[in-house]
Write a protein that holds these residues in place. Structure first.
Motif, short mmCIF file in Angstrom:
data_model
loop_
_atom_site.label_atom_id
_atom_site.label_comp_id
_atom_site.label_asym_id
_atom_site.label_seq_id
_atom_site.Cartn_x
_atom_site.Cartn_y
_atom_site.Cartn_z
N ILE A 45 -0.99 4.12 -1.36
CA ILE A 45 -1.54 5.13 -2.27
C ILE A 45 -0.41 5.96 -2.88
O ILE A 45 -0.40 6.23 -4.09
CB ILE A 45 -2.54 6.04 -1.53
CG1 ILE A 45 -3.77 5.24 -1.13
CG2 ILE A 45 -2.94 7.23 -2.39
CD1 ILE A 45 -4.72 5.97 -0.20
N LEU A 46 0.54 6.37 -2.07
CA LEU A 46 1.65 7.17 -2.56
C LEU A 46 2.50 6.38 -3.55
O LEU A 46 2.92 6.91 -4.59
CB LEU A 46 2.52 7.62 -1.39
CG LEU A 46 3.71 8.53 -1.72
CD1 LEU A 46 3.21 9.84 -2.32
CD2 LEU A 46 4.53 8.82 -0.48
N ALA A 47 2.73 5.10 -3.26
CA ALA A 47 3.55 4.27 -4.14
C ALA A 47 2.87 4.04 -5.49
O ALA A 47 3.50 4.14 -6.55
CB ALA A 47 3.84 2.92 -3.47
N LEU A 48 1.58 3.76 -5.47
CA LEU A 48 0.87 3.52 -6.72
C LEU A 48 0.70 4.80 -7.54
O LEU A 48 0.66 4.76 -8.76
CB LEU A 48 -0.51 2.90 -6.44
CG LEU A 48 -0.49 1.45 -5.96
CD1 LEU A 48 -1.90 0.97 -5.63
CD2 LEU A 48 0.11 0.54 -7.04
N SER A 49 0.62 5.94 -6.88
CA SER A 49 0.49 7.20 -7.60
C SER A 49 1.73 7.49 -8.44
O SER A 49 1.67 8.25 -9.41
CB SER A 49 0.23 8.35 -6.63
OG SER A 49 1.38 8.61 -5.81
N ALA A 50 2.85 6.87 -8.08
CA ALA A 50 4.08 7.06 -8.84
C ALA A 50 4.00 6.41 -10.22
O ALA A 50 4.86 6.65 -11.07
CB ALA A 50 5.26 6.48 -8.06
#
Length: 219
Positions: A45-50
């Motif tokens: 989730i954190l990676a895709l939010s980038a």
């Protein structure tokens, strides 16, 4: 993990629908007992939010996908526990994780209803508290009254830090105009609140572990 995520993120960046589906599944599977302790849902989730600041993904749809997946995962785990009661805690595959099951039950007894809220931010018991809440007879209305607000806080707390980090990099690289400064201040404020909340929950977690250790009888 990085060697796997890098090409994966690059691929889904070119396929928005797949990114939203991945976000949904990551949040859902992270809430499933046992599976949630293996799947790196928060990292995904954190990676895709980038990808949000660059325009590949939309903030609203990312938050919706993550929140919906978490609600479905938590809700499914709760209803399994609610229907089978304590029997579910003594069946496979939960019997392979007796320490986490015991810790989740202790966490629930210690914080009561609010355990459902706090556990959403504390891996790995995040994946075990919903089923435990159901198994211990927590009423559905009370569970959802706490679980839904917890998820509505959890989703931005996981998504916005990635948005903030990439936006800050763009800002320093001169890719944004000064008119966007207000937006960054708003994101920074939300991220700061998320960090403070995380520190507070970490402190609560420390107190829980310390209290449990003190409660054990000495030989």
């Amino acid at each position: 993990m990085t060697s796997f995520l890098d090409p994966f993120i690059s691929f889904v960046a070119a396929h928005a629908w797949l990114a939203y589906l991945t976000l949904f599944l990551a949040a859902l599977l992270e809430a499933v007992p046992v599976v949630g302790s293996v799947v790196p849902g928060s990292t995904i989730i954190l990676a895709l939010s980038a990808l949000i600041p660059g325009g590949e993904l939309k903030l609203g749809w990312v938050l919706l996908a993550a929140a919906t997946g978490a609600m479905l995962g938590d809700g499914s785990a709760y209803w399994i526990g609610h229907r089978q009661q304590r029997e579910i805690l003594n069946t496979w595959p939960l019997t392979n994780y007796p320490r986490v099951v015991e810790e989740s039950e202790s966490f629930f007894h210690r914080f009561g209803t609010w355990a459902v809220f706090f556990a959403r931010f504390v891996p790995p018991i995040r994946a075990f508290v919903p089923v435990t809440a159901g198994a211990l007879g927590m009423p559905p209305a009370r569970f959802y009254a706490i679980n839904i607000p917890a998820i509505l806080v959890w989703a931005p707390a996981h998504v916005l830090p990635g948005v903030l980090a990439v936006s800050a990099l763009h800002e320093y690289a001169g890719l944004h105009h000064h008119a966007h400064v207000g937006k960054h201040i708003w994101i920074l404020t939300v991220a700061a609140v998320a960090i403070v909340l995380g520190v507070g929950l970490w402190f609560i977690r420390r107190r829980h572990v310390g209290g449990a250790a003190e409660a054990k009888p000495r030989a």
